[in-house]
Design a protein around this motif. Structure first.
Motif: not given
Length: 682
Positions: A26, A114, A117, A214, A218, A339-340, A381, A383, A386-388
């Motif tokens: 992310g 967000t 997460g 966070t 996650a 999104t990742t 994993n 995200k 970038g936010t888990p």
């Protein structure tokens, strides 16, 4: 989220897109500039807008003021929201708004909030674009502003606010105030892939949570599906599967008139790489790994029987166990949010690889291979920008069936032993086990599951573990599919004297042919992953001013050339590139060779396949190479002026007599070429 509803009620099905089948890495969220009790967001982004006439590029600037911090139970309301959209003048033409003097309308902007997460969508609707004069030249600049809904904060943890899809409703008008068209024009725009769409990060303090923390848990989860079967460093191949067909998978029928061949198991393995798409998410992920392959589990044969059945029938059944590495890629949630995730694919039981085609590999009929497998998919994993997001250790799609096909006539071609391209589509099933503390299964299913997800894999040539197989063709350890050719492109090769012997049968040099010169022109592909049987083409090949002995002497001067062009350039099917000596053995394929003079002409056609083989030895990277004409066949289309000994149907052969004539078929190429087997090393 809209109208101040809580976090647990604002989520839409589109948020499930974070569950992408194939995803990764992310972007790091940015933060606005804090000024006292508020922070300003001022972000400019590249967008692509979809017009009826086609896509156009635009610039979107979003400005707003947000609280510097937040507290659980207190709402967050953005103030001073302004969206500035800069469009090229061609946008008005594409919207049938030519001649517009002014434009006005509204803007609707999608945003994503967000926290911990957990993503929540909220829409900023009804931002007003006041009536704006269209300039005589240059771009059109539209500014939209207005109040937007607040967001209720229910717990501590950073809130990341991002922007996304933009909908623009335009009302172009002429100078007299009349509309340019029968209705308002609508435009949908999305941020360009790779843009950081973050507006601000708002720390929300509370018990047990300091700003910036966070959600725990996650990522993580079970080990890679390859961990239990990973090969040792000194092993050539991953663990082999049982040499048994998977009877849980469909198999093609077996014709009644074929015979089953004795089982001849060939254990081997091969590299695989490629990508797969998630249709709903407009995203893709790379795939890479190795497959243990057992060839010859079951085979059925019907020998050719010309003329009724010149090709015969061959069905070869093989099995494979594939070990794919965890894959990662970027995709877009909501059509705009980076999104990742990490995806692990585990094969369930053996895959069946069944090839059906003619007996002769050079037949005009195709050999099609169908690979069928059941797989299980796990996500972790995850995200969002970038936010888990904690999806738990067992977020999986239900077992899914994959069916891929490969063709021996395609480019890249495919045969199980030689490798090549396999492709197909798959249906992603429902998800289960996703979420910690809340059930995300239905959301993931709504956004990700469905048909039409494209998969493309490139398999390398197999590495045989037993038998005396040529390592130049079947390298061990396994290598990637295809050649790398540098520089490739057009080439010209010329020779001096070329000498053949020609006779009615192999080894009977009753006729001798000597040509003072010849020329070959062609084109080689350039790059990597090039199909070994389609390295390039020969566009011109001619032996000039040839004279013969015996009955050929009466022809006078004649030429020898292929009767059909272009000719395919491939590596030799049993020799290939010798990486020790650097010698590359090539083969040119053509249906016939033609011999012609002023009073006589005839063709020589291969007697045992549909194509004639002309072989060449090329020292890798050099300027010299050798061409060997090894045509063995029969005479066709003999003209009336030819000697009586040259009659249709009689056998005939060209052979380069390298023992007697050391300079026969030696060429100089104008541009030296470098060939590397196995494509680009990983």
């Amino acid at each position: 989220m809209s109208g101040g509803r809580g976090w647990n009620t604002v989520r839409t099905a589109r948020a499930a897109a974070i569950a992408a089948l194939i995803v990764v890495a992310g972007l790091i969220p940015g933060a606005g500039a804090a000024l006292g009790d508020e922070q300003k967001a001022d972000v400019s982004l590249g967008y692509t807008c979809r017009l009826p006439s086609g896509p156009i590029r635009a610039n979107v600037k979003v400005s707003a003021a947000f609280p510097a911090t937040g507290k659980p139970g207190s709402p967050v309301r953005p103030d001073g929201v302004e969206v500035t959209l800069t469009l090229p003048r061609t946008a008005l033409e594409g919207l049938s708004a030519s001649g517009a003097a002014t434009v006005g309308g509204t803007v609707t902007l999608q945003t994503l909030w967000t926290r911990g997460g957990v993503p929540a969508a909220t829409e900023w609707p009804g931002l007003t674009v006041p009536r704006t004069r269209v300039p005589g030249t240059g771009p059109v600049v539209l500014r939209a502003s207005g109040p937007v809904p607040q967001a209720n904060v229910t717990a501590a943890g950073d809130i990341v606010v991002s922007v996304g899809e933009l909908a623009l409703a335009l009302e172009p008008r002429k100078a007299d105030g009349s509309a340019t068209g029968p209705r308002a024009q609508s435009v949908s725009c999305v941020p360009d892939l790779g843009e950081d769409t973050t507006l601000v990060t708002i720390p929300v303090e509370g018990p047990g949570n300091a700003p910036g923390t966070t959600a725990p848990g996650a990522g993580g989860g079970a080990p890679s599906p390859r961990a239990s079967g990973k090969k040792a460093d000194d092993d050539l191949c991953p663990p082999m599967s049982e040499p048994k067909l998977n009877m849980n998978l469909p198999l093609p029928p077996v014709p009644d008139d074929v015979q089953e061949l004795p089982q001849a198991l060939d254990p081997s393995c091969a590299r695989v790489k490629g990508h797969s798409n998630v249709k709903k998410l407009k995203g893709a992920a790379p795939q890479r790994g190795e497959a243990a392959v057992i060839l010859g589990v079951q085979s059925f044969l019907r020998n050719p029987n010309p003329p009724e059945d010149p090709d015969g029938y061959l069905q070869s059944r093989n099995v494979a166990m594939t070990y794919l590495d965890s894959s990662q890629a970027t995709f877009l949630t909501f059509g705009f949010m980076p999104t990742t995730a990490t995806m692990e694919v585990t094969q369930i039981g053996n895959a069946n690889a069944v090839a059906i085609g003619p007996v002769w590999s050079k037949s005009e009929k195709d050999t099609v291979t169908t690979v069928t497998a059941d797989v299980s998919i796990r996500l972790h994993n995850v995200k969002v920008n970038g936010t888990p997001m904690d999806v738990g250790p067992n977020c999986r799609a239900k077992p899914m069936r994959i069916v891929l096909t490969g063709s021996a006539k395609a480019d890249p071609s495919y045969r199980v032993e030689n490798g090549g391209q396999l492709a197909g589509t798959a249906t992603i099933p429902e998800f289960s086990g996703c979420g910690v503390g809340e059930d995300l299964d239905r959301l993931f299913t709504a956004s990700v599951s469905g048909p039409g997800n494209y998969i493309r894999l490139i398999q390398g040539p197999v590495c045989y573990l037993t038998g005396a197989k040529n390592p130049n063709i079947f390298p061990c350890p396994p290598e990637d599919f295809g050649y790398t050719i540098t520089p490739g492109g057009d080439f010209r090769a010329t020779s001096g004297r070329v000498v053949f012997r020609a006779g009615p049968a192999i080894g009977v040099p009753t006729r001798r042919i000597e040509c003072p010169s010849s020329e070959i022109r062609g084109r080689l592909k350039s790059g990597s992953g090039i199909d070994p049987i389609r390295l390039g083409t020969i566009t011109s090949m001619k032996y000039n001013g040839c004279v013969g002995a015996g009955s050929l002497a009466s022809l006078g001067s004649f030429t020898i050339e292929p009767s059909r062009l272009p000719m395919t350039v491939s590596h030799h099917p049993t020799l290939g590139l010798d990486r020790t000596t650097g010698m590359l053995e090539l083969q040119f394929l053509t249906p016939r060779l033609k011999v012609s003079s002023a009073g006589c002409s005839f063709d020589v056609e291969s007697s045992n396949s549909s194509e004639v083989g002309l072989e060449a030895g090329y020292p890798n990277g050099s300027t010299g190479w050798t061409v060997r004409t090894t045509t063995i066949g029969s005479l066709l289309d003999v003209s009336a002026g030819c000697p009586s000994t040259l009659t249709p149907g009689t056998s005939f052969g060209f052979f380069r007599n390298a023992t007697t004539y050391a300079d026969a078929g030696v060429y100089t190429i104008d541009i030296p070429q470098t060939f590397k087997y196995g494509g680009i090393s990983p």
